[in-house]
Design a protein around this motif. Structure first.
Motif, PDB file in Angstrom:
ATOM      1  N   ASP A  38       0.837  -1.212   0.000  1.00 38.59           N
ATOM      2  CA  ASP A  38       0.000   0.000   0.000  1.00 38.59           C
ATOM      3  C   ASP A  38       0.867   1.255   0.000  1.00 38.59           C
ATOM      4  O   ASP A  38       0.611   2.212  -0.752  1.00 38.59           O
ATOM      5  CB  ASP A  38      -0.892   0.017   1.242  1.00 38.59           C
ATOM      6  N   GLU A  39       1.903   1.248   0.826  1.00 36.44           N
ATOM      7  CA  GLU A  39       2.758   2.436   0.947  1.00 36.44           C
ATOM      8  C   GLU A  39       3.499   2.707  -0.362  1.00 36.44           C
ATOM      9  O   GLU A  39       3.639   3.859  -0.783  1.00 36.44           O
ATOM     10  CB  GLU A  39       3.741   2.237   2.099  1.00 36.44           C
ATOM     11  N   ARG A  40       3.979   1.642  -0.969  1.00 33.73           N
ATOM     12  CA  ARG A  40       4.758   1.832  -2.211  1.00 33.73           C
ATOM     13  C   ARG A  40       3.849   2.282  -3.358  1.00 33.73           C
ATOM     14  O   ARG A  40       4.243   3.122  -4.169  1.00 33.73           O
ATOM     15  CB  ARG A  40       5.515   0.560  -2.555  1.00 33.73           C
ATOM     16  N   PHE A  41       2.635   1.734  -3.432  1.00 34.98           N
ATOM     17  CA  PHE A  41       1.688   2.216  -4.452  1.00 34.98           C
ATOM     18  C   PHE A  41       1.391   3.691  -4.240  1.00 34.98           C
ATOM     19  O   PHE A  41       1.330   4.484  -5.194  1.00 34.98           O
ATOM     20  CB  PHE A  41       0.389   1.413  -4.407  1.00 34.98           C
ATOM     21  N   ALA A  42       1.220   4.090  -2.983  1.00 32.76           N
ATOM     22  CA  ALA A  42       0.916   5.492  -2.679  1.00 32.76           C
ATOM     23  C   ALA A  42       2.072   6.392  -3.110  1.00 32.76           C
ATOM     24  O   ALA A  42       1.850   7.479  -3.675  1.00 32.76           O
ATOM     25  CB  ALA A  42       0.634   5.654  -1.180  1.00 32.76           C
ATOM     26  N   ARG A  43       3.316   5.951  -2.833  1.00 33.12           N
ATOM     27  CA  ARG A  43       4.474   6.757  -3.239  1.00 33.12           C
ATOM     28  C   ARG A  43       4.566   6.861  -4.758  1.00 33.12           C
ATOM     29  O   ARG A  43       4.872   7.922  -5.312  1.00 33.12           O
ATOM     30  CB  ARG A  43       5.759   6.171  -2.650  1.00 33.12           C
ATOM     31  N   ALA A  44       4.315   5.760  -5.431  1.00 34.24           N
ATOM     32  CA  ALA A  44       4.369   5.771  -6.904  1.00 34.24           C
ATOM     33  C   ALA A  44       3.340   6.733  -7.470  1.00 34.24           C
ATOM     34  O   ALA A  44       3.636   7.533  -8.375  1.00 34.24           O
ATOM     35  CB  ALA A  44       4.136   4.365  -7.447  1.00 34.24           C
ATOM     36  N   LEU A  45       2.110   6.684  -6.928  1.00 34.88           N
ATOM     37  CA  LEU A  45       1.056   7.545  -7.446  1.00 34.88           C
ATOM     38  C   LEU A  45       1.310   9.014  -7.116  1.00 34.88           C
ATOM     39  O   LEU A  45       0.992   9.905  -7.914  1.00 34.88           O
ATOM     40  CB  LEU A  45      -0.292   7.102  -6.886  1.00 34.88           C
ATOM     41  N   ALA A  46       1.922   9.251  -5.968  1.00 36.35           N
ATOM     42  CA  ALA A  46       2.271  10.634  -5.629  1.00 36.35           C
ATOM     43  C   ALA A  46       3.273  11.191  -6.632  1.00 36.35           C
ATOM     44  O   ALA A  46       3.192  12.368  -7.020  1.00 36.35           O
ATOM     45  CB  ALA A  46       2.847  10.689  -4.219  1.00 36.35           C
ATOM     46  N   THR A  47       4.216  10.369  -7.051  1.00 35.97           N
ATOM     47  CA  THR A  47       5.191  10.803  -8.055  1.00 35.97           C
ATOM     48  C   THR A  47       4.513  11.035  -9.391  1.00 35.97           C
ATOM     49  O   THR A  47       4.755  12.051 -10.068  1.00 35.97           O
ATOM     50  CB  THR A  47       6.306   9.749  -8.212  1.00 35.97           C
ATOM     51  N   LEU A  48       3.653  10.120  -9.794  1.00 35.28           N
ATOM     52  CA  LEU A  48       2.998  10.223 -11.102  1.00 35.28           C
ATOM     53  C   LEU A  48       2.036  11.400 -11.168  1.00 35.28           C
ATOM     54  O   LEU A  48       1.807  11.957 -12.251  1.00 35.28           O
ATOM     55  CB  LEU A  48       2.260   8.918 -11.422  1.00 35.28           C
ATOM     56  N   GLU A  49       1.454  11.792 -10.026  1.00 33.87           N
ATOM     57  CA  GLU A  49       0.564  12.952 -10.027  1.00 33.87           C
ATOM     58  C   GLU A  49       1.314  14.239 -10.371  1.00 33.87           C
ATOM     59  O   GLU A  49       0.705  15.229 -10.785  1.00 33.87           O
ATOM     60  CB  GLU A  49      -0.120  13.081  -8.657  1.00 33.87           C
ATOM     61  N   GLN A  50       2.625  14.221 -10.213  1.00 30.69           N
ATOM     62  CA  GLN A  50       3.429  15.397 -10.550  1.00 30.69           C
ATOM     63  C   GLN A  50       3.809  15.431 -12.028  1.00 30.69           C
ATOM     64  O   GLN A  50       4.385  16.417 -12.495  1.00 30.69           O
ATOM     65  CB  GLN A  50       4.713  15.403  -9.714  1.00 30.69           C
ATOM     66  N   LEU A  51       3.509  14.371 -12.754  1.00 32.28           N
ATOM     67  CA  LEU A  51       3.905  14.254 -14.155  1.00 32.28           C
ATOM     68  C   LEU A  51       2.678  14.297 -15.061  1.00 32.28           C
ATOM     69  O   LEU A  51       1.623  13.751 -14.711  1.00 32.28           O
ATOM     70  CB  LEU A  51       4.646  12.928 -14.391  1.00 32.28           C
ATOM     71  N   PRO A  52       2.793  14.901 -16.224  1.00 31.97           N
ATOM     72  CA  PRO A  52       1.653  14.944 -17.172  1.00 31.97           C
ATOM     73  C   PRO A  52       1.580  13.661 -17.996  1.00 31.97           C
ATOM     74  O   PRO A  52       1.559  13.703 -19.227  1.00 31.97           O
ATOM     75  CB  PRO A  52       2.003  16.163 -18.032  1.00 31.97           C
ATOM     76  N   MET A  53       1.531  12.533 -17.302  1.00 32.34           N
ATOM     77  CA  MET A  53       1.559  11.231 -17.981  1.00 32.34           C
ATOM     78  C   MET A  53       0.336  10.429 -17.537  1.00 32.34           C
ATOM     79  O   MET A  53       0.456   9.490 -16.737  1.00 32.34           O
ATOM     80  CB  MET A  53       2.862  10.493 -17.670  1.00 32.34           C
ATOM     81  N   PRO A  54      -0.845  10.765 -18.041  1.00 32.30           N
ATOM     82  CA  PRO A  54      -2.077  10.147 -17.532  1.00 32.30           C
ATOM     83  C   PRO A  54      -2.174   8.647 -17.789  1.00 32.30           C
ATOM     84  O   PRO A  54      -2.779   7.941 -16.986  1.00 32.30           O
ATOM     85  CB  PRO A  54      -3.180  10.912 -18.259  1.00 32.30           C
ATOM     86  N   ILE A  55      -1.613   8.168 -18.883  1.00 24.57           N
ATOM     87  CA  ILE A  55      -1.704   6.723 -19.147  1.00 24.57           C
ATOM     88  C   ILE A  55      -0.858   5.963 -18.144  1.00 24.57           C
ATOM     89  O   ILE A  55      -1.289   4.929 -17.596  1.00 24.57           O
ATOM     90  CB  ILE A  55      -1.282   6.420 -20.597  1.00 24.57           C
ATOM     91  N   ALA A  56       0.351   6.473 -17.853  1.00 32.82           N
ATOM     92  CA  ALA A  56       1.193   5.826 -16.840  1.00 32.82           C
ATOM     93  C   ALA A  56       0.501   5.866 -15.475  1.00 32.82           C
ATOM     94  O   ALA A  56       0.554   4.891 -14.704  1.00 32.82           O
ATOM     95  CB  ALA A  56       2.547   6.522 -16.776  1.00 32.82           C
ATOM     96  N   ARG A  57      -0.152   6.972 -15.177  1.00 30.99           N
ATOM     97  CA  ARG A  57      -0.868   7.081 -13.900  1.00 30.99           C
ATOM     98  C   ARG A  57      -2.035   6.100 -13.853  1.00 30.99           C
ATOM     99  O   ARG A  57      -2.272   5.430 -12.832  1.00 30.99           O
ATOM    100  CB  ARG A  57      -1.361   8.509 -13.718  1.00 30.99           C
ATOM    101  N   ALA A  58      -2.769   5.996 -14.962  1.00 35.19           N
ATOM    102  CA  ALA A  58      -3.899   5.061 -14.999  1.00 35.19           C
ATOM    103  C   ALA A  58      -3.419   3.621 -14.852  1.00 35.19           C
ATOM    104  O   ALA A  58      -4.068   2.808 -14.178  1.00 35.19           O
ATOM    105  CB  ALA A  58      -4.672   5.241 -16.304  1.00 35.19           C
ATOM    106  N   GLU A  59      -2.280   3.278 -15.459  1.00 37.67           N
ATOM    107  CA  GLU A  59      -1.729   1.926 -15.305  1.00 37.67           C
ATOM    108  C   GLU A  59      -1.404   1.642 -13.842  1.00 37.67           C
ATOM    109  O   GLU A  59      -1.668   0.542 -13.326  1.00 37.67           O
ATOM    110  CB  GLU A  59      -0.482   1.775 -16.169  1.00 37.67           C
ATOM    111  N   ALA A  60      -0.825   2.649 -13.174  1.00 39.70           N
ATOM    112  CA  ALA A  60      -0.508   2.469 -11.757  1.00 39.70           C
ATOM    113  C   ALA A  60      -1.775   2.297 -10.927  1.00 39.70           C
ATOM    114  O   ALA A  60      -1.815   1.489  -9.984  1.00 39.70           O
ATOM    115  CB  ALA A  60       0.300   3.664 -11.260  1.00 39.70           C
ATOM    116  N   LEU A  61      -2.819   3.052 -11.255  1.00 37.60           N
ATOM    117  CA  LEU A  61      -4.089   2.936 -10.530  1.00 37.60           C
ATOM    118  C   LEU A  61      -4.727   1.565 -10.737  1.00 37.60           C
ATOM    119  O   LEU A  61      -5.298   0.987  -9.804  1.00 37.60           O
ATOM    120  CB  LEU A  61      -5.046   4.041 -10.992  1.00 37.60           C
ATOM    121  N   VAL A  62      -4.626   1.038 -11.972  1.00 30.85           N
ATOM    122  CA  VAL A  62      -5.143  -0.321 -12.224  1.00 30.85           C
ATOM    123  C   VAL A  62      -4.367  -1.334 -11.394  1.00 30.85           C
ATOM    124  O   VAL A  62      -4.946  -2.251 -10.786  1.00 30.85           O
ATOM    125  CB  VAL A  62      -5.069  -0.657 -13.722  1.00 30.85           C
ATOM    126  N   ALA A  63      -3.029  -1.186 -11.344  1.00 35.71           N
ATOM    127  CA  ALA A  63      -2.214  -2.095 -10.547  1.00 35.71           C
ATOM    128  C   ALA A  63      -2.588  -1.998  -9.068  1.00 35.71           C
ATOM    129  O   ALA A  63      -2.702  -3.021  -8.368  1.00 35.71           O
ATOM    130  CB  ALA A  63      -0.731  -1.769 -10.749  1.00 35.71           C
TER     131      ALA A  63
END
Length: 926
Positions: free
Chosen positions: A775-800
């Protein structure tokens, strides 16, 4: 000539002119036997075009100008005020023949913007092959122009007919086939010309032997008027006898004059024709005037003349014996050279005269071939240089053979080029410098033949020979090798070759800076970011360069700049580079650069969540440039179509990529291999074959090791590989891959690999039962991706993340990230990812929230389109600004109107000016 039984053709021509005037250009090609009336219809078309306000440019093919580079279309271009000769530096800098073609199309299109244009091209069957290929290129792009091409050709099987058939089959040209005149029309024509009705038997006999051909019927009528009778044998046809009879009674000087003139072709210089006939100037002028008055020749101006119909020249030429013809061609050759005529024109006569061993003939032919090669007239270059080699025989110079091989390679006749090169290398006493250039040419040919390993070997041999030659050649060829093989060869080979090139260069050599930049870029691909500062500095210098500078680095530097921005996550910088360089490439007419930039930036658009725009960009670039860059355009379309969920079409490009890779060793063309591995892993996971997917991920790791392409941002396959290993229950392999990603990502400045690393660690932790750590690592990954304009990468992380929560027995918690993932995927039109999100959402009992449920919410793309439309931009301007097609812009605007409850662009503009149409908030925030 009276246009009998040609109402359908004239109607088609008039309709095509009307359509072209409205911006719907086309090509009409008149097919028919000699003398059938094609030229008369062309004249009708030119007259009708002028009456409709068109500019008209005419050109005529000639049998003795068939190798004159762009000789046919060059006539039309000159008639429009252009030049048939390009500065040889420009086409070479911008991409050779494709650049010449594209620049010509742009120039003609610009000429027709204010006033529609008719290109009337007679006797295409005698046109030079480069003009014919250029004509085919133009014809495929006429639909959106105000240009009409009206051409004529005979039905004999030749290159012109092959091109005409291809264009007709693809819908890019309308064929108009002209039939012989009926007996009734032929009788009417004869009666009108003779001045009396003919007996039934007489007119039927004349119609039969003349095969209903208007020109021959006219000549028959002329004979009847002149002699009162007409004696013709139906055996063998009447052509020669009828046509030559027109010259009877004009005097011996006139006959000698035209017999000499026909040696030069359909068009000729009057003074040269007289000299070749052995006539004094006064006698030549008298003979010429008599023939013009007889309606057999026409003045072209500037001392030039032409036969009123090519059949007259053909009949006269056939009257010469072979020996007489060769003698006259030899004399004509020397006259043309002395008169300063184009080398290619003189060369035709040298070849026809069979001047084997003649030093002047060899020199002129070689000079003509080299000039044609510089002009991008590849067919003419091959023919002329082959002619020079033939004339020189065993005494052909080494440099001439190398030029011939270069022309063959440029024409993609790789086996022929290789044969000439191997023959050169077998020559005793070949100078080291020339040997080096021959080997470098073989290396380039091997790249074209998809043999990168052999290309490396040849470049190594070239560098060795160049070192023996001394001077700067070694540095030049090593630099060429590094640039040419950069995208196909392993990273280590490129770094080593660039390093050797640098060592061989003077520090002040401007190429040294470029080689250092290339070496830094290759190192970055290998996971070493130490040269990022140098790359940034070089990008700035490249952006500030003079508009017309040529440093031999254009398309590679532009693409490296784009990819460098992508790797460092400078997406604004990537957009800036693309918009500046793409516009320059289009304006300059540089097709290779157009495609290279499109492919590179399409990947950036994909990462920014705009795969549809990326696909449209690649296809627009293909249409603009008229060429594809295999395998890179196939790769871009395969990836983007897969993301868009258009799997059936994507499979066609994936098949082409597999066929390409079958010919290439595994350590070459890393991007193609790694993307294919990534796509295959995804496909196998979706098909429920995790063990096979895991094996494919292992193959990807081996490809990365062999090629040295380790930078995780270039081809983002590692995360999918971790997923495949875990799905197959191979935890050890997943851990090893995560550890590898950690080692590579640590020195990099970009953030996405850190997010990918956290996702990989989270997945491993979940597999090990460490749910809290996951849970913690997913949260850290998503926090990083929220800073990037990469919605597909963010959506992939959310699916994971959602998949992890569901499998951990928390389906209610899983629904929120999965719903957000689905919303992002649908916003990006990433149907591949949307399918995964829907499946996971359904598995955890969640209800899909459809984007369409909020009728007022504009998508990001709809908002961009509406803002530009409200500013007053047209659909075409918006399409150019956002790299979409005008059709797609219109589609977006219709959605905008529906969501905002308005009915037109005017209401949109008015609402924006009055601030009555604010940006809508999502439904759950209202």
């Amino acid at each position: 000539m009276t246009l009998l039984e040609r109402d359908e053709a004239t109607g088609t021509i008039e309709a095509a002119l009307e359509s072209a005037a409205r911006g719907h250009g086309d090509a009409l090609l008149l097919h028919g036997a000699p003398g059938i009336g094609k030229t008369s219809l062309l004249e009708f078309g030119m007259h009708a075009a002028r009456a409709a306000g068109f500019r008209v440019a005419a050109a005529v093919g000639s049998p003795m100008e068939a190798e004159l580079p762009f000789g046919l279309l060059g006539q039309a271009i000159v008639a429009l005020g252009g030049s048939d000769v390009e500065d040889v530096v420009d086409p070479a800098r911008l991409g050779g023949q494709p650049a010449r073609f594209y620049r010509t199309f742009r120039w003609l299109d610009q000429q027709a913007r204010d006033t529609p244009l008719l290109l009337a091209l007679d006797d295409l069957h005698w046109g030079d092959r480069d003009s014919l290929e250029l004509l085919a290129f133009l014809a495929r792009r006429l639909a959106g122009t105000r240009i009409l091409v009206l051409g004529s050709l005979r039905p004999e099987p030749d290159r012109a007919n092959e091109i005409a058939q291809e264009l007709a089959a693809s819908g890019h040209a309308q064929p108009l086939r002209l039939a012989p005149l009926s007996l009734e029309s032929a009788s009417s024509l004869l009666a009108g010309l003779v001045g009396r009705p003919l007996e039934d038997s007489e007119r039927e006999r004349i119609w039969r032997v003349c095969a209903g051909t208007p020109l021959l019927l006219e000549q028959a009528a002329w004979s009847l008027v002149k002699d009162g009778r007409l004696e013709l044998s139906e055996r063998g046809g009447p052509t020669g006898a009828l046509l030559l009879r027109r010259f009877v009674g004009l005097g011996s000087d006139a006959y000698a004059y035209v017999r000499a003139a026909c040696i030069f072709g359909v068009r000729f210089d009057a003074s040269l024709a007289a000299a070749l006939a052995g006539l004094e100037q006064a006698a030549g002028r008298t003979a010429h005037t008599r023939l013009v008055r007889a309606g057999l020749l026409e003045e072209l101006g500037g001392g030039r003349a032409a036969f009123v119909h090519p059949l007259f020249a053909q009949a006269l030429l056939e009257g010469h014996t072979p020996n007489e013809r060769e003698r006259l061609h030899a004399e004509a050759f020397r006259m043309l050279v002395a008169d300063g005529a184009p080398d290619a024109l003189a060369c035709e006569h040298a070849l026809a005269a069979r001047l084997h061993g003649d030093a002047l003939a060899v020199e002129v032919a070689a000079r003509a071939g080299r000039a044609a090669l510089g002009q991008g007239a590849l067919e003419s270059a091959v023919t002329l240089l082959a002619g020079a080699v033939e004339l020189a025989g065993e005494r052909a110079e080494d440099a001439l053979l190398l030029d011939h091989a270069s022309a063959l390679a440029a024409r993609a006749r790789i086996d022929d080029a290789r044969e000439v090169c191997e023959g050169l290398l077998a020559r005793a006493g070949l100078a080291p410098a020339l040997r080096a250039r021959v080997l470098a040419l073989l290396a380039r040919a091997q790249i074209l033949a998809s043999s990168p390993r052999e290309a490396e070997r040849r470049y190594e041999e070239a560098a060795t020979a160049a070192a023996q030659a001394g001077g700067e050649l070694e540095a030049e060829l090593l630099a060429e090798a590094a640039i040419t093989c950069q995208v196909s060869s392993p990273v280590a080979w490129v770094i080593e070759t660039a390093t050797r090139a640098l060592a061989a260069m003077d520090r002040e050599d401007p190429r040294a800076r470029r080689m250092a930049s290339l070496r830094a870029y290759a190192a970055l691909l290998g996971g070493d970011p130490s040269g990022e500062a140098l790359l940034e500095q070089e990008r700035g210098r490249f952006a500030a360069r003079a508009r017309d500078s040529d440093e031999g680095w254009g398309w590679t530097m532009a693409v490296h700049s784009l990819n460098g921005c992508k790797v460092t996550e400078d997406f604004d910088g990537a957009s800036e580079v693309f918009e500046r360089e793409f516009d320059r490439a289009v304006e300059d007419g540089a097709p290779i650069l157009i495609n290279a930039l499109a492919v590179a930036f399409a990947d950036t658009l994909h990462r920014l969540g705009r795969p549809r725009e990326g696909l449209e960009l690649v296809r627009r670039a293909n249409a603009l440039s008229g060429m594809t860059m295999a395998p890179w355009t196939d790769l871009a379309q395969a990836v983007l179509l897969t993301e868009l969920g258009e799997d059936a079409e994507a499979s066609l490009y994936i098949g082409a990529l597999r066929a390409f890779k079958e010919k290439v060793p595994p350590e070459y063309h890393a991007p193609v291999s790694l993307w294919l591995h990534l796509l295959d892993v995804r496909r196998l996971l979706a098909a429920g074959e995790p063990r096979q997917a895991s094996r494919e991920a292992l193959d990807a790791a081996e490809t990365a090791r062999l090629t040295g392409w380790l930078e995780p941002c270039v081809v983002p396959w590692v995360g999918v590989g971790v997923e495949a290993h875990l799905a197959a229950g191979r935890l050890d392999l997943a851990r090893a891959l995560v550890e590898q990603l950690e080692r590579i990502s640590e020195p990099l400045s970009c953030r996405w690999p850190r997010a990918a690393l956290e996702i990989g660690r989270a997945r491993v932790a979940a597999a090990e039962g460490a749910g809290k750590e996951a849970d913690e690592r997913f949260a850290r990954a998503l926090a990083t991706l929220e800073q990037l304009p990469m919605p597909i990468a963010r959506a992939e992380a959310l699916v994971a993340q959602g998949s992890h929560l569901r499998r951990d027995g928390r389906p209610r918690e899983a629904r929120e990230p999965l719903a957000l993932a689905l919303s992002l995927a649908e916003e990006c039109q990433a149907e591949r990812l949307a399918r995964l999100a829907r499946a996971e959402l359904a598995a955890c009992g969640g209800r899909r929230r459809r984007r369409g449920e909020d009728a007022h919410e504009l998508t990001a793309q709809e908002r961009r389109v509406s803002e530009l439309a409200a500013s007053g931009m047209t659909n075409v301007q918006i399409a150019a600004a956002l790299h979409l097609s005008p059709k797609t812009v219109g589609h977006h605007l219709q959605h905008v109107y529906a969501k905002l409850g308005i009915g037109s662009r005017r209401e949109l503009i008015r609402g924006a000016s009055e601030q009555r149409i604010p940006a809508r908030e999502p439904a759950d925030k209202q």
